[in-house]
Design a protein around this motif. Structure first.
Motif, PDB file in Angstrom:
ATOM      1  N   ARG A  69      21.544  42.005  50.367  1.00 57.12           N
ATOM      2  CA  ARG A  69      20.954  43.069  49.560  1.00 57.12           C
ATOM      3  C   ARG A  69      19.936  42.541  48.554  1.00 57.12           C
ATOM      4  O   ARG A  69      19.530  43.258  47.641  1.00 57.12           O
ATOM      5  CB  ARG A  69      22.049  43.839  48.827  1.00 57.12           C
ATOM      6  N   GLY A  70      19.488  41.292  48.734  1.00 50.66           N
ATOM      7  CA  GLY A  70      18.445  40.755  47.884  1.00 50.66           C
ATOM      8  C   GLY A  70      18.933  39.947  46.705  1.00 50.66           C
ATOM      9  O   GLY A  70      18.134  39.636  45.803  1.00 50.66           O
ATOM     10  N   GLY A  71      20.211  39.590  46.677  1.00 47.45           N
ATOM     11  CA  GLY A  71      20.754  38.808  45.580  1.00 47.45           C
ATOM     12  C   GLY A  71      20.301  37.359  45.621  1.00 47.45           C
ATOM     13  O   GLY A  71      19.777  36.880  46.628  1.00 47.45           O
ATOM     14  N   THR A  72      20.564  36.643  44.536  1.00 45.07           N
ATOM     15  CA  THR A  72      20.073  35.268  44.400  1.00 45.07           C
ATOM     16  C   THR A  72      21.195  34.252  44.207  1.00 45.07           C
ATOM     17  O   THR A  72      20.923  33.089  43.935  1.00 45.07           O
ATOM     18  CB  THR A  72      19.111  35.171  43.202  1.00 45.07           C
ATOM     19  N   GLY A  73      22.452  34.658  44.329  1.00 43.14           N
ATOM     20  CA  GLY A  73      23.564  33.739  44.110  1.00 43.14           C
ATOM     21  C   GLY A  73      23.677  32.685  45.194  1.00 43.14           C
ATOM     22  O   GLY A  73      23.224  32.879  46.323  1.00 43.14           O
ATOM     23  N   THR A  74      24.279  31.533  44.838  1.00 42.70           N
ATOM     24  CA  THR A  74      24.503  30.445  45.784  1.00 42.70           C
ATOM     25  C   THR A  74      26.000  30.342  46.110  1.00 42.70           C
ATOM     26  O   THR A  74      26.827  30.974  45.459  1.00 42.70           O
ATOM     27  CB  THR A  74      24.011  29.106  45.215  1.00 42.70           C
ATOM     28  N   ALA A  75      26.313  29.512  47.106  1.00 43.61           N
ATOM     29  CA  ALA A  75      27.716  29.361  47.512  1.00 43.61           C
ATOM     30  C   ALA A  75      28.555  28.774  46.379  1.00 43.61           C
ATOM     31  O   ALA A  75      29.652  29.256  46.085  1.00 43.61           O
ATOM     32  CB  ALA A  75      27.798  28.480  48.760  1.00 43.61           C
ATOM     33  N   ASP A  76      28.050  27.712  45.736  1.00 47.50           N
ATOM     34  CA  ASP A  76      28.798  27.109  44.630  1.00 47.50           C
ATOM     35  C   ASP A  76      29.017  28.112  43.507  1.00 47.50           C
ATOM     36  O   ASP A  76      30.101  28.171  42.910  1.00 47.50           O
ATOM     37  CB  ASP A  76      28.049  25.887  44.091  1.00 47.50           C
ATOM     38  N   GLN A  77      28.006  28.902  43.217  1.00 47.67           N
ATOM     39  CA  GLN A  77      28.138  29.907  42.167  1.00 47.67           C
ATOM     40  C   GLN A  77      29.144  30.982  42.550  1.00 47.67           C
ATOM     41  O   GLN A  77      29.911  31.460  41.705  1.00 47.67           O
ATOM     42  CB  GLN A  77      26.776  30.537  41.874  1.00 47.67           C
ATOM     43  N   ALA A  78      29.160  31.366  43.826  1.00 51.43           N
ATOM     44  CA  ALA A  78      30.104  32.402  44.286  1.00 51.43           C
ATOM     45  C   ALA A  78      31.544  31.924  44.161  1.00 51.43           C
ATOM     46  O   ALA A  78      32.415  32.655  43.681  1.00 51.43           O
ATOM     47  CB  ALA A  78      29.790  32.784  45.729  1.00 51.43           C
ATOM     48  N   PHE A  79      31.809  30.679  44.579  1.00 50.65           N
ATOM     49  CA  PHE A  79      33.166  30.141  44.460  1.00 50.65           C
ATOM     50  C   PHE A  79      33.564  29.973  42.997  1.00 50.65           C
ATOM     51  O   PHE A  79      34.708  30.243  42.619  1.00 50.65           O
ATOM     52  CB  PHE A  79      33.274  28.807  45.198  1.00 50.65           C
ATOM     53  N   LEU A  80      32.620  29.535  42.168  1.00 51.26           N
ATOM     54  CA  LEU A  80      32.915  29.367  40.752  1.00 51.26           C
ATOM     55  C   LEU A  80      33.167  30.718  40.089  1.00 51.26           C
ATOM     56  O   LEU A  80      34.071  30.849  39.256  1.00 51.26           O
ATOM     57  CB  LEU A  80      31.753  28.647  40.061  1.00 51.26           C
ATOM     58  N   ALA A  81      32.383  31.722  40.466  1.00 52.29           N
ATOM     59  CA  ALA A  81      32.575  33.059  39.912  1.00 52.29           C
ATOM     60  C   ALA A  81      33.938  33.615  40.286  1.00 52.29           C
ATOM     61  O   ALA A  81      34.644  34.195  39.454  1.00 52.29           O
ATOM     62  CB  ALA A  81      31.463  33.993  40.399  1.00 52.29           C
ATOM     63  N   MET A  82      34.345  33.427  41.544  1.00 53.68           N
ATOM     64  CA  MET A  82      35.648  33.929  41.967  1.00 53.68           C
ATOM     65  C   MET A  82      36.772  33.181  41.259  1.00 53.68           C
ATOM     66  O   MET A  82      37.791  33.781  40.880  1.00 53.68           O
ATOM     67  CB  MET A  82      35.787  33.787  43.487  1.00 53.68           C
ATOM     68  N   ALA A  83      36.592  31.859  41.082  1.00 56.38           N
ATOM     69  CA  ALA A  83      37.611  31.084  40.380  1.00 56.38           C
ATOM     70  C   ALA A  83      37.749  31.544  38.930  1.00 56.38           C
ATOM     71  O   ALA A  83      38.862  31.676  38.407  1.00 56.38           O
ATOM     72  CB  ALA A  83      37.268  29.594  40.431  1.00 56.38           C
ATOM     73  N   TRP A  84      36.621  31.800  38.273  1.00 59.08           N
ATOM     74  CA  TRP A  84      36.686  32.246  36.886  1.00 59.08           C
ATOM     75  C   TRP A  84      37.245  33.667  36.781  1.00 59.08           C
ATOM     76  O   TRP A  84      37.978  33.980  35.836  1.00 59.08           O
ATOM     77  CB  TRP A  84      35.308  32.160  36.248  1.00 59.08           C
ATOM     78  N   LEU A  85      36.927  34.513  37.739  1.00 56.98           N
ATOM     79  CA  LEU A  85      37.504  35.853  37.770  1.00 56.98           C
ATOM     80  C   LEU A  85      39.026  35.775  37.866  1.00 56.98           C
ATOM     81  O   LEU A  85      39.748  36.460  37.121  1.00 56.98           O
ATOM     82  CB  LEU A  85      36.938  36.635  38.953  1.00 56.98           C
ATOM     83  N   GLU A  86      39.519  34.948  38.772  1.00 55.95           N
ATOM     84  CA  GLU A  86      40.957  34.825  38.939  1.00 55.95           C
ATOM     85  C   GLU A  86      41.608  34.177  37.723  1.00 55.95           C
ATOM     86  O   GLU A  86      42.759  34.485  37.391  1.00 55.95           O
ATOM     87  CB  GLU A  86      41.278  34.027  40.209  1.00 55.95           C
ATOM     88  N   ALA A  87      40.893  33.267  37.047  1.00 57.36           N
ATOM     89  CA  ALA A  87      41.430  32.662  35.832  1.00 57.36           C
ATOM     90  C   ALA A  87      41.598  33.717  34.740  1.00 57.36           C
ATOM     91  O   ALA A  87      42.612  33.734  34.020  1.00 57.36           O
ATOM     92  CB  ALA A  87      40.517  31.538  35.352  1.00 57.36           C
ATOM     93  N   ALA A  88      40.621  34.608  34.624  1.00 58.80           N
ATOM     94  CA  ALA A  88      40.716  35.678  33.627  1.00 58.80           C
ATOM     95  C   ALA A  88      41.862  36.617  33.952  1.00 58.80           C
ATOM     96  O   ALA A  88      42.640  37.003  33.067  1.00 58.80           O
ATOM     97  CB  ALA A  88      39.391  36.442  33.560  1.00 58.80           C
ATOM     98  N   MET A  89      42.001  36.992  35.232  1.00 59.26           N
ATOM     99  CA  MET A  89      43.073  37.888  35.625  1.00 59.26           C
ATOM    100  C   MET A  89      44.440  37.215  35.475  1.00 59.26           C
ATOM    101  O   MET A  89      45.425  37.856  35.114  1.00 59.26           O
ATOM    102  CB  MET A  89      42.878  38.346  37.072  1.00 59.26           C
ATOM    103  N   PHE A  90      44.492  35.919  35.723  1.00 61.01           N
ATOM    104  CA  PHE A  90      45.747  35.190  35.553  1.00 61.01           C
ATOM    105  C   PHE A  90      46.185  35.209  34.087  1.00 61.01           C
ATOM    106  O   PHE A  90      47.366  35.380  33.779  1.00 61.01           O
ATOM    107  CB  PHE A  90      45.587  33.746  36.028  1.00 61.01           C
ATOM    108  N   THR A  91      45.218  35.060  33.184  1.00 62.38           N
ATOM    109  CA  THR A  91      45.538  35.119  31.755  1.00 62.38           C
ATOM    110  C   THR A  91      46.104  36.483  31.383  1.00 62.38           C
ATOM    111  O   THR A  91      47.072  36.587  30.618  1.00 62.38           O
ATOM    112  CB  THR A  91      44.278  34.829  30.924  1.00 62.38           C
ATOM    113  N   VAL A  92      45.507  37.544  31.926  1.00 63.31           N
ATOM    114  CA  VAL A  92      46.003  38.892  31.661  1.00 63.31           C
ATOM    115  C   VAL A  92      47.418  39.049  32.220  1.00 63.31           C
ATOM    116  O   VAL A  92      48.296  39.656  31.575  1.00 63.31           O
ATOM    117  CB  VAL A  92      45.057  39.946  32.271  1.00 63.31           C
ATOM    118  N   GLN A  93      47.674  38.505  33.415  1.00 64.92           N
ATOM    119  CA  GLN A  93      49.010  38.582  34.012  1.00 64.92           C
ATOM    120  C   GLN A  93      50.043  37.886  33.139  1.00 64.92           C
ATOM    121  O   GLN A  93      51.154  38.403  32.940  1.00 64.92           O
ATOM    122  CB  GLN A  93      49.004  37.952  35.406  1.00 64.92           C
TER     123      GLN A  93
END
Length: 210
Positions: free
Chosen positions: A103-127
């Protein structure tokens, strides 16, 4: 540790700004994958602990037959839950990358994995925070424990999808988080249709009918 807590607080209050700060750090390649593995293990332990604390429904129908065997295989232990979560994290990161780039995005593979890891870290803290709150309520205010236990699931799901949409928007430079959220929901619906034949093959068609 201070910078970690500061980034976490920023992420929980402003997801896009939090991820932007994380991506701006000079982290080595592969950090996202290692983070996903770690969070999968920690989140699995938290989920099983929360399952032990959650109030049991008055009427419950235990899974039986093939679906029970499938459940025990995939989610019966913290180890298998962690493995399933790690695979799902990878799939979500790849889908966020591929569909976003399409869809025209500019993200890279490393950024995608890092973003998902940080998302899960935030959700883990909430849990973890929710788990501690439920433990306190169980001891001090049992009626509130039941209420919080009943609401925790929908709240966590809603937070996850909003954070996921915000992270994908920031990852690819998209402006509208609600539009990304809609795309995420549509992708999930499409994936459920594509995966339904696999579920039928694994647990039988009768298990898919309520």
């Amino acid at each position: 540790m201070t910078w970690f807590l500061a980034l976490l607080r920023l992420t929980l209050t402003s997801p896009r700004a939090g991820l932007r700060a994380v991506l701006s750090r000079d982290l080595p390649p592969g950090t996202g994958l290692m983070g996903l593995a770690l969070i999968a293990v920690l989140s699995s332990l938290a989920l099983h602990a929360m399952g032990g604390l959650s109030p049991a429904p008055e009427v419950a129908v235990a899974p039986s037959g093939p679906e029970e065997a499938l459940y025990e295989t995939l989610l019966g232990t913290p180890f298998t839950t962690a493995l399933v979560q790690f695979v799902l994290f990878i799939v979500m990161a790849v889908l966020a990358l591929v569909i976003g780039r399409w869809r025209g995005g500019t993200g890279t593979a490393d950024q995608a994995f890092l973003a998902m890891a940080w998302l899960e870290a935030a959700m883990f803290t909430v849990q973890i925070a929710l788990l501690l709150l439920m433990a306190v309520l169980l001891l001090l205010v049992p009626p509130l424990f039941v209420l919080v236990g009943s609401l925790s699931g929908p709240v966590l799901v809603g937070m996850f999808f909003w954070y996921l949409a915000s992270f994908i928007a920031e990852l690819h430079g998209f402006r509208s988080v609600p539009r990304v959220l809609l795309a995420v929901i549509l992708t999930l619906i499409l994936a459920s249709f594509l995966l339904s034949p696999i579920l039928v093959a694994l647990i039988g068609p009768e298990a898919l009918h309520v």
